[in-house]
Design a protein around this motif. Sequence first.
Motif, PDB file in Angstrom:
ATOM      1  N   VAL A 392       0.860  -1.179   0.000  1.00  0.00           N
ATOM      2  CA  VAL A 392       0.000   0.000   0.000  1.00  0.00           C
ATOM      3  C   VAL A 392       0.897   1.231   0.000  1.00  0.00           C
ATOM      4  O   VAL A 392       1.641   1.463   0.951  1.00  0.00           O
ATOM      5  N   GLY A 393       0.853   1.989  -1.057  1.00  0.00           N
ATOM      6  CA  GLY A 393       1.675   3.184  -1.139  1.00  0.00           C
ATOM      7  C   GLY A 393       3.125   2.847  -1.417  1.00  0.00           C
ATOM      8  O   GLY A 393       3.521   1.692  -1.532  1.00  0.00           O
ATOM      9  N   PRO A 394       3.965   3.885  -1.516  1.00  0.00           N
ATOM     10  CA  PRO A 394       5.374   3.679  -1.858  1.00  0.00           C
ATOM     11  C   PRO A 394       6.185   3.193  -0.666  1.00  0.00           C
ATOM     12  O   PRO A 394       5.848   3.459   0.495  1.00  0.00           O
ATOM     13  N   ALA A 395       7.265   2.475  -0.957  1.00  0.00           N
ATOM     14  CA  ALA A 395       8.221   2.104   0.075  1.00  0.00           C
ATOM     15  C   ALA A 395       9.081   3.315   0.418  1.00  0.00           C
ATOM     16  O   ALA A 395       9.319   4.190  -0.407  1.00  0.00           O
ATOM     17  N   LYS A 396       9.577   3.356   1.658  1.00  0.00           N
ATOM     18  CA  LYS A 396      10.400   4.471   2.123  1.00  0.00           C
ATOM     19  C   LYS A 396      11.655   3.954   2.806  1.00  0.00           C
ATOM     20  O   LYS A 396      11.655   2.883   3.406  1.00  0.00           O
ATOM     21  N   ARG A 397      12.735   4.746   2.718  1.00  0.00           N
ATOM     22  CA  ARG A 397      13.944   4.464   3.475  1.00  0.00           C
ATOM     23  C   ARG A 397      14.282   5.673   4.337  1.00  0.00           C
ATOM     24  O   ARG A 397      14.052   6.812   3.933  1.00  0.00           O
ATOM     25  N   LEU A 398      14.847   5.394   5.501  1.00  0.00           N
ATOM     26  CA  LEU A 398      15.290   6.455   6.390  1.00  0.00           C
ATOM     27  C   LEU A 398      16.638   6.963   5.900  1.00  0.00           C
ATOM     28  O   LEU A 398      17.631   6.234   5.910  1.00  0.00           O
ATOM     29  N   VAL A 399      16.681   8.231   5.467  1.00  0.00           N
ATOM     30  CA  VAL A 399      17.895   8.773   4.846  1.00  0.00           C
ATOM     31  C   VAL A 399      18.399  10.021   5.565  1.00  0.00           C
ATOM     32  O   VAL A 399      19.301  10.702   5.069  1.00  0.00           O
ATOM     33  N   THR A 400      17.847  10.316   6.741  1.00  0.00           N
ATOM     34  CA  THR A 400      18.264  11.517   7.478  1.00  0.00           C
ATOM     35  C   THR A 400      18.921  11.110   8.790  1.00  0.00           C
ATOM     36  O   THR A 400      18.976   9.941   9.154  1.00  0.00           O
ATOM     37  N   GLY A 401      19.397  12.127   9.523  1.00  0.00           N
ATOM     38  CA  GLY A 401      20.018  11.870  10.819  1.00  0.00           C
ATOM     39  C   GLY A 401      21.247  10.983  10.668  1.00  0.00           C
ATOM     40  O   GLY A 401      22.075  11.185   9.775  1.00  0.00           O
ATOM     41  N   PRO A 402      21.390   9.959  11.517  1.00  0.00           N
ATOM     42  CA  PRO A 402      22.574   9.097  11.424  1.00  0.00           C
ATOM     43  C   PRO A 402      22.639   8.297  10.132  1.00  0.00           C
ATOM     44  O   PRO A 402      23.681   7.738   9.798  1.00  0.00           O
ATOM     45  N   PHE A 403      21.536   8.230   9.397  1.00  0.00           N
ATOM     46  CA  PHE A 403      21.505   7.496   8.130  1.00  0.00           C
ATOM     47  C   PHE A 403      21.693   8.420   6.921  1.00  0.00           C
ATOM     48  O   PHE A 403      21.500   7.998   5.784  1.00  0.00           O
ATOM     49  N   ASN A 404      22.076   9.663   7.184  1.00  0.00           N
ATOM     50  CA  ASN A 404      22.314  10.608   6.093  1.00  0.00           C
ATOM     51  C   ASN A 404      23.460  10.136   5.200  1.00  0.00           C
ATOM     52  O   ASN A 404      23.385  10.193   3.971  1.00  0.00           O
ATOM     53  N   ARG A 405      24.518   9.610   5.836  1.00  0.00           N
ATOM     54  CA  ARG A 405      25.679   9.149   5.076  1.00  0.00           C
ATOM     55  C   ARG A 405      25.884   7.641   5.185  1.00  0.00           C
ATOM     56  O   ARG A 405      26.471   7.041   4.303  1.00  0.00           O
ATOM     57  N   LEU A 406      25.453   7.079   6.274  1.00  0.00           N
ATOM     58  CA  LEU A 406      25.768   5.681   6.548  1.00  0.00           C
ATOM     59  C   LEU A 406      24.808   4.731   5.839  1.00  0.00           C
ATOM     60  O   LEU A 406      23.689   5.081   5.497  1.00  0.00           O
ATOM     61  N   GLY A 407      25.287   3.508   5.651  1.00  0.00           N
ATOM     62  CA  GLY A 407      24.484   2.505   4.955  1.00  0.00           C
ATOM     63  C   GLY A 407      23.515   1.782   5.867  1.00  0.00           C
ATOM     64  O   GLY A 407      23.222   2.223   6.978  1.00  0.00           O
ATOM     65  N   ARG A 408      23.008   0.665   5.376  1.00  0.00           N
ATOM     66  CA  ARG A 408      22.010  -0.144   6.076  1.00  0.00           C
ATOM     67  C   ARG A 408      20.783   0.687   6.419  1.00  0.00           C
ATOM     68  O   ARG A 408      20.261   0.629   7.544  1.00  0.00           O
ATOM     69  N   ARG A 409      20.324   1.471   5.486  1.00  0.00           N
ATOM     70  CA  ARG A 409      19.180   2.331   5.767  1.00  0.00           C
ATOM     71  C   ARG A 409      17.909   1.505   5.966  1.00  0.00           C
ATOM     72  O   ARG A 409      17.599   0.629   5.161  1.00  0.00           O
ATOM     73  N   PRO A 410      17.175   1.754   7.044  1.00  0.00           N
ATOM     74  CA  PRO A 410      15.940   1.017   7.287  1.00  0.00           C
ATOM     75  C   PRO A 410      14.948   1.192   6.144  1.00  0.00           C
ATOM     76  O   PRO A 410      14.850   2.268   5.536  1.00  0.00           O
ATOM     77  N   LEU A 411      14.184   0.142   5.869  1.00  0.00           N
ATOM     78  CA  LEU A 411      13.188   0.121   4.790  1.00  0.00           C
ATOM     79  C   LEU A 411      11.808  -0.047   5.398  1.00  0.00           C
ATOM     80  O   LEU A 411      11.614  -0.881   6.303  1.00  0.00           O
ATOM     81  N   ALA A 412      10.835   0.725   4.914  1.00  0.00           N
ATOM     82  CA  ALA A 412       9.463   0.651   5.415  1.00  0.00           C
ATOM     83  C   ALA A 412       8.495   0.458   4.255  1.00  0.00           C
ATOM     84  O   ALA A 412       8.638   1.071   3.199  1.00  0.00           O
ATOM     85  N   GLN A 413       7.493  -0.393   4.486  1.00  0.00           N
ATOM     86  CA  GLN A 413       6.436  -0.617   3.499  1.00  0.00           C
ATOM     87  C   GLN A 413       5.160  -1.027   4.223  1.00  0.00           C
ATOM     88  O   GLN A 413       5.195  -1.797   5.178  1.00  0.00           O
ATOM     89  N   VAL A 414       4.024  -0.490   3.762  1.00  0.00           N
ATOM     90  CA  VAL A 414       2.717  -0.884   4.288  1.00  0.00           C
ATOM     91  C   VAL A 414       2.185  -2.035   3.438  1.00  0.00           C
ATOM     92  O   VAL A 414       2.257  -1.996   2.206  1.00  0.00           O
ATOM     93  N   PHE A 415       1.666  -3.080   4.107  1.00  0.00           N
ATOM     94  CA  PHE A 415       1.074  -4.231   3.417  1.00  0.00           C
ATOM     95  C   PHE A 415      -0.357  -4.449   3.906  1.00  0.00           C
ATOM     96  O   PHE A 415      -0.670  -4.218   5.081  1.00  0.00           O
TER      97      PHE A 415
END
Length: 589
Positions: A392-415
């Motif tokens: 449901v809707g687009p998937a999102k990744r956390l790209v701010t704060g400590p994840f601005n430069r670092l990898g392993r960005r969390p992934l979110a999706q509504v199902f």
Amino acid sequence: MTLHATNRLITAFTALMLWLPAGAIAAGCGSPATAISQVQGHQESSPLAGKKVTVEGIITLDSRHRGGFRGFYLQQADGETDNNPATSEGLFVYTNRTTAKAGRRVRVSGKVKEFHGLTELTDIRQVLDCGKARLPEPVTVRLPWPGNHPPEHLENMRVAVAGSLTVIDNYQLARYGELTLASAPQSIPTDILDPGPEAIELRQHQQKHRLLLDDNQGVRNPDPTPWPTPSLSANNTVRAGDTVSALDGVLDFRFDAWRLQPITAPRFHKDNRRPEAPERAPQTSLRLVALNLENYFNGDGQGSGFPTPRGAETSSQFAKQSRRLVAALTLPDPDVIAVTELENDGHGKHSALATLAQAMGDHWRYVISDEDAGNDAIQTGLLYRADRVAPVGPAKRLVTGPFNRLGRRPLAQVFRPLEHGRSVRIIVPHLKSKACRGASDSNRDQGDGQGCYNHRRTTAARALVRWASELPQPQGLAGTLITGDLNSYTREEPLQVLYQAGYTSMVHHFHPCTATGCPHHTYRYRGRHGSLDYALASPALAPRVTGAWSWTANADEPRALGYRNAAQTPEDFPWRSSDHNPVITDLAL
């Protein structure tokens, strides 16, 4: 002379022989010799180190075979001991001389040496075979070691362990032929205690009270793998949590650990049998499985590009890894799968994510986000059965704060399940590991049991909580489930951040911990078990969770049964498909 008088003379002569000075001159069998207990002394180190001595005793165990420790274990006969429980009656003789074997009395001359904590006789000048002799009776021992003291007074002596011991570590089974045993399973201290002095004290206590079951060999990769007898195989395994009895052998000290070198074959008991995947809880409308894939790298995605930076070294090895992961992931019959340690090579048709989805079968699809996954070699991912659920809707990744430069960005999706109206948001994080490489300042190990990079993981957990609260709330959303590898144990700070934000660890909710341990775990490290992987439900979602488990398909199995090792396993073998256990969550939406 009467027989009684003769026996008294022999007894007196034996007593004199045992307590002659260390420099007693070598002669024939039965001549005066230095007592082994005098060589061992009352302390950790021998008082005669560097001295030349002659001792006489019985070979209890021979280790002069090819691949052995190049010597034998010698023990004073039962009738010749000093009767002092504080001194050992055993000694390791380091020699390649082939005279005599186990069950023979020998007379040995050489120099006393301390070798990395082991008292031994070296520079051997003579070994005389004095004839057949009865082995000394074993001394009965128990774990934990009495008085919280290591068993220095029994070094190199024959012992028998009372009752049975639990296998707590099988990681080095195939490499060194050893299993780590204890009186009971050992938890990661910060899985059951707050970080700090008590957790450190528990760890030190655990470390002291262990015994390694060794194979009387000093070689790597013994063939066959010795335990369980007759040898390790796909269906003859030894899982952590199994027990071992009939432990009779020489108590040895090598490589900074107390070891039992068996004289008789130990008995293995399958107390921790392989469990079936948990059945769906009643009223479940969506099942989620989360698994750390232990570095799923597919080369160039076209059968080449091996060895990869991590994971499989050959294409055939990768094919084996894929088949076994698919077996482990499909047996629980999930609708959605959250994965970590997936190669970060995009979402194209040759990506590792696409390869995994294809291997899962026709109904499986994977989630694609517009944001980049980050700069790490690995990423998080989500797969789903298109015939059961829909994004449901687009998937999102956390790209701010400590994840601005670092990898392993969390992934979110509504199902949303196709046959139900409500939906659930699933967020997949993978926080920084505890490995200390590159750690500085606040990310160094603080000595409280949480390891390196705890500050970074805690900061990431706070960012994760903020992000989850700021994401859009579509109509019909039942709540949020954060599931993945947090690289933090249950009582550590990153988890406290999530608990304080209202999230509940559902595995721990359904299977509470006690003061001595938790009934479920996802990982083992150096003989201790705990949880690094979680299913954390938001306050709104928690009442809709119908069940949660960690399925012990992987972490309890020996590493030797993994896809990279030589042990033969069936193609659809789910056991030890990874080094983490899957976390399974059932939802009623």
